[in-house]
Scaffold this motif. Structure first.
Motif, mmCIF file in Angstrom:
data_model
loop_
_atom_site.group_PDB
_atom_site.id
_atom_site.type_symbol
_atom_site.label_atom_id
_atom_site.label_comp_id
_atom_site.label_asym_id
_atom_site.label_seq_id
_atom_site.Cartn_x
_atom_site.Cartn_y
_atom_site.Cartn_z
ATOM 1 N N VAL A 240 -49.494 -42.143 85.083
ATOM 2 C CA VAL A 240 -49.533 -40.868 84.347
ATOM 3 C C VAL A 240 -50.364 -41.026 83.076
ATOM 4 O O VAL A 240 -51.149 -40.140 82.707
ATOM 5 N N GLY A 241 -50.214 -42.173 82.403
ATOM 6 C CA GLY A 241 -50.999 -42.439 81.202
ATOM 7 C C GLY A 241 -52.487 -42.495 81.464
ATOM 8 O O GLY A 241 -53.300 -42.241 80.558
ATOM 9 N N ARG A 242 -52.861 -42.808 82.702
ATOM 10 C CA ARG A 242 -54.282 -42.824 83.077
ATOM 11 C C ARG A 242 -54.805 -41.430 83.364
ATOM 12 O O ARG A 242 -55.998 -41.245 83.593
ATOM 13 N N GLY A 243 -53.919 -40.436 83.379
ATOM 14 C CA GLY A 243 -54.358 -39.062 83.592
ATOM 15 C C GLY A 243 -54.052 -38.508 84.965
ATOM 16 O O GLY A 243 -54.522 -37.413 85.303
ATOM 17 N N ALA B 246 -53.217 -54.234 90.186
ATOM 18 C CA ALA B 246 -53.686 -52.845 90.215
ATOM 19 C C ALA B 246 -54.389 -52.469 88.919
ATOM 20 O O ALA B 246 -55.440 -51.809 88.933
ATOM 21 N N GLN B 247 -53.845 -52.900 87.794
ATOM 22 C CA GLN B 247 -54.445 -52.556 86.505
ATOM 23 C C GLN B 247 -55.801 -53.224 86.316
ATOM 24 O O GLN B 247 -56.750 -52.607 85.825
ATOM 25 N N ASN B 248 -55.905 -54.473 86.735
ATOM 26 C CA ASN B 248 -57.175 -55.185 86.646
ATOM 27 C C ASN B 248 -58.227 -54.557 87.555
ATOM 28 O O ASN B 248 -59.371 -54.323 87.146
ATOM 29 N N MET B 249 -57.829 -54.266 88.811
ATOM 30 C CA MET B 249 -58.746 -53.623 89.746
ATOM 31 C C MET B 249 -59.192 -52.268 89.222
ATOM 32 O O MET B 249 -60.371 -51.905 89.296
ATOM 33 N N ASP B 250 -58.262 -51.510 88.676
ATOM 34 C CA ASP B 250 -58.552 -50.158 88.225
ATOM 35 C C ASP B 250 -59.560 -50.162 87.082
ATOM 36 O O ASP B 250 -60.494 -49.348 87.060
ATOM 37 N N ALA C 264 -63.209 -48.467 87.636
ATOM 38 C CA ALA C 264 -63.601 -47.316 86.821
ATOM 39 C C ALA C 264 -64.981 -47.525 86.195
ATOM 40 O O ALA C 264 -65.753 -46.567 86.024
ATOM 41 N N ALA C 265 -65.319 -48.781 85.901
ATOM 42 C CA ALA C 265 -66.608 -49.083 85.269
ATOM 43 C C ALA C 265 -67.771 -49.013 86.254
ATOM 44 O O ALA C 265 -68.897 -48.683 85.860
ATOM 45 N N VAL C 266 -67.520 -49.319 87.530
ATOM 46 C CA VAL C 266 -68.635 -49.395 88.488
ATOM 47 C C VAL C 266 -68.768 -48.171 89.389
ATOM 48 O O VAL C 266 -69.836 -47.943 89.966
ATOM 49 N N LEU C 267 -67.715 -47.372 89.514
ATOM 50 C CA LEU C 267 -67.778 -46.227 90.425
ATOM 51 C C LEU C 267 -68.932 -45.257 90.122
ATOM 52 O O LEU C 267 -69.609 -44.800 91.047
ATOM 53 N N PRO C 268 -69.192 -44.913 88.845
ATOM 54 C CA PRO C 268 -70.282 -43.965 88.581
ATOM 55 C C PRO C 268 -71.638 -44.460 89.071
ATOM 56 O O PRO C 268 -72.475 -43.660 89.494
ATOM 57 N N ALA C 269 -71.852 -45.772 89.046
ATOM 58 C CA ALA C 269 -73.136 -46.311 89.506
ATOM 59 C C ALA C 269 -73.204 -46.393 91.029
ATOM 60 O O ALA C 269 -74.277 -46.213 91.614
ATOM 61 N N ILE C 270 -72.079 -46.662 91.678
ATOM 62 C CA ILE C 270 -72.082 -46.792 93.144
ATOM 63 C C ILE C 270 -72.230 -45.432 93.813
ATOM 64 O O ILE C 270 -72.949 -45.282 94.797
ATOM 65 N N ARG C 271 -71.512 -44.441 93.317
ATOM 66 C CA ARG C 271 -71.556 -43.067 93.830
ATOM 67 C C ARG C 271 -71.351 -43.023 95.346
ATOM 68 O O ARG C 271 -72.208 -42.539 96.094
ATOM 69 N N PRO C 272 -70.224 -43.506 95.822
ATOM 70 C CA PRO C 272 -69.983 -43.468 97.270
ATOM 71 C C PRO C 272 -69.632 -42.064 97.745
ATOM 72 O O PRO C 272 -69.180 -41.212 96.971
ATOM 73 N N VAL D 144 -59.605 -44.301 91.522
ATOM 74 C CA VAL D 144 -59.972 -43.685 92.798
ATOM 75 C C VAL D 144 -59.489 -42.240 92.835
ATOM 76 O O VAL D 144 -60.216 -41.327 93.229
ATOM 77 N N VAL D 145 -58.257 -42.021 92.414
ATOM 78 C CA VAL D 145 -57.692 -40.662 92.400
ATOM 79 C C VAL D 145 -58.506 -39.757 91.480
ATOM 80 O O VAL D 145 -58.873 -38.636 91.848
ATOM 81 N N LEU D 146 -58.818 -40.245 90.288
ATOM 82 C CA LEU D 146 -59.517 -39.433 89.291
ATOM 83 C C LEU D 146 -60.972 -39.175 89.653
ATOM 84 O O LEU D 146 -61.587 -38.238 89.137
ATOM 85 N N SER D 147 -61.542 -39.999 90.534
ATOM 86 C CA SER D 147 -62.946 -39.826 90.916
ATOM 87 C C SER D 147 -63.177 -38.556 91.715
ATOM 88 O O SER D 147 -64.285 -38.017 91.735
ATOM 89 N N GLY D 148 -62.143 -38.072 92.407
ATOM 90 C CA GLY D 148 -62.303 -36.890 93.250
ATOM 91 C C GLY D 148 -63.025 -37.165 94.556
ATOM 92 O O GLY D 148 -63.282 -36.247 95.337
ATOM 93 N N ILE D 149 -63.361 -38.437 94.810
ATOM 94 C CA ILE D 149 -64.068 -38.809 96.037
ATOM 95 C C ILE D 149 -63.060 -38.896 97.184
ATOM 96 O O ILE D 149 -61.966 -39.440 97.004
ATOM 97 N N PRO D 150 -63.386 -38.361 98.368
ATOM 98 C CA PRO D 150 -62.454 -38.477 99.500
ATOM 99 C C PRO D 150 -62.072 -39.934 99.736
ATOM 100 O O PRO D 150 -62.916 -40.834 99.647
#
Length: 426
Positions: free
Chosen positions: A190-193, A97-101, A105-113, A127-133
């Motif tokens: 929680v440490g991730r926000g 999970a930590q590796n995937m996360d 986090a690095a690629v989500l802004p460019a993908i913009r799903p 995924v949670v912090l992105s606010g994306i459904p």
């Protein structure tokens, strides 16, 4: 309006294949499907019109099967004994999970799903912090998806008509074991926000639209109805695109009924047990197509068999009279789609639940993969091949599932969720 749908599956056959089936339907309905994957999966995904974003993730089956063997999770221990053994597996899923996360986090802004579909074990804060459904696709059984006191606990293999005291004993052990691995994982989340996770839960169920593939005939909704953010499909069965299969001539020429034998992509790593089962099946008057698994070179099939490391299951199931399976979700739902009776020999996790449910509902028999005798297995084959009443019931189930074609409705559901998330989630 076309949606851009990002899929974030665990890279293993049992997880990624259901996501491919969903993505294929989305692509057919005019949407874009993008997978986080690696170079092993990229060519297969491209054949279905699916784009990929490459992440540095190994297939979980690469070293996972051997690790499960070393822990004793693949082996003859009972389900309740394996709860204790699985505590050693927690570190793997935390690191996963930590590796995937980090990568996501690095690629989500460019993908913009527009929407994210995850098929994971534990939550991904990015995924949670992105606010994306987000849609959580469950490629495991419904008892694992949602723990409810009205049903047996997931991965127990206990019957829904059994003794609730045994349910409580198993459930309490799971909670005791989860306590030690939940705290550090929750601290990291929680440490991730993110907000704290619900007690002893590795994700927050209320944040997602949950979809799962399980036929109505096996489901537990009559025991515990689900909330509006859980939507059932009959299966997440793909299509046998780009694949043709014919029974090899040397097997086609032999007498007897045709049986498909598969313990999935992971469980056959136990070569000793595969040899034992093959030796029993060699004494049957019937013919067998065998999915041999990753150690296929380490054992030999009998004269009444043909097999390979991996075989095209969806092309084989319509041809056979009976399925001998580990009880994996995909094999169970696909076999019911084609109306095939099953001997279920579970090895670990939700396979136990699926096997018991098939047995309880009269669509097959449950046997112990490690302890069943020659007499038991050979007799079970004959019993199911000659059970005309079961054959008729399975044919009715097959007709209902194929007529319903529930997967065709997945695009409309996801579109509606993106446009009206509060219809499903408070």
């Amino acid at each position: 309006m076309p949606l851009k749908v990002l899929f974030v599956p665990i890279l293993g056959d049992g997880h990624i294949n259901p996501c491919i089936a969903i993505a294929t339907q989305l692509v057919a309905d005019g949407h874009r499907a993008v997978f986080t994957a690696n170079d092993v999966w990229r060519p297969k995904l491209a054949a279905y019109g699916i784009e990929t974003v490459e992440l540095a993730n190994r297939n979980v089956t690469d070293d996972g099967a051997q690790r499960l063997m070393s822990l004793g999770i693949i082996g003859g221990a009972s389900p309740i004994e394996k709860v204790r053994l699985a505590s050693g597996h927690a570190e793997f899923w935390t690191k996963h999970a930590q590796n995937m996360d980090t990568q996501l986090a690095a690629v989500l802004p460019a993908i913009r799903p527009d929407v994210i579909v995850v098929d994971q074990v534990w939550t991904l804060p990015s995924v949670v912090l992105s606010g994306i459904p987000c849609v959580w696709c469950w490629s495991v059984g419904p008892l694992v998806m949602l723990d409810d006191e009205r049903t047996p606990p997931g991965e127990s293999g206990l019957s829904a008509t059994g003794d609730p005291r045994m349910w409580h004993e198993f459930r309490q052990l799971v909670r005791d074991v989860n306590q030690e691995k939940w705290r550090p994982f929750n601290d990291w989340v929680v440490g991730r926000g993110c907000e704290p996770l619900p007690e002893l839960c590795f994700y927050n169920p209320s944040r997602y639209l949950h979809i799962y593939g399980y036929p109505l005939e096996l489901d537990y909704q009559d025991i515990r109805p689900l909330g509006r953010n859980y939507v059932r499909f009959n299966n997440f069965k793909g299509t046998a695109r780009h694949v043709t299969f014919a029974v090899p001539p040397e097997l086609a020429a032999k007498p007897g009924k045709l049986v498909y034998f598969s313990l999935g992509s992971v469980c056959p790593v136990d070569v000793q047990n595969m040899r034992r089962l093959v030796a029993i099946l060699a004494k049957s008057p019937h013919r067998f197509i065998v999915s041999m698994g990753p150690k296929h070179k380490e054992y030999t099939l009998a004269d009444n068999m043909w097999g390979a490391e991996s075989v095209p299951q969806l092309s084989i199931l319509p041809l056979v009279d009976l399925v001998i399976t580990h009880g994996g979700l995909n094999t169970v739902t696909e076999s019911l789609y084609f109306g095939r009776p099953m001997i279920a020999m579970p090895v670990f996790t939700e396979q136990y639940d699926n096997a018991q449910r098939l047995h309880d509902k009269g669509f097959g028999l449950r046997l112990d993969a490690y302890k069943c005798s020659e007499e038991e297995l050979l007799a079970a084959i004959e019993t199911l091949l000659n059970d005309k009443a079961m054959t008729e019931r399975l044919a009715e189930v097959s007709r209902r599932i194929q007529t319903d074609n529930s997967l065709a409705k997945v695009s409309q559901l996801i579109e509606d969720f993106v446009q009206n998330p509060r219809k499903y989630i408070d």
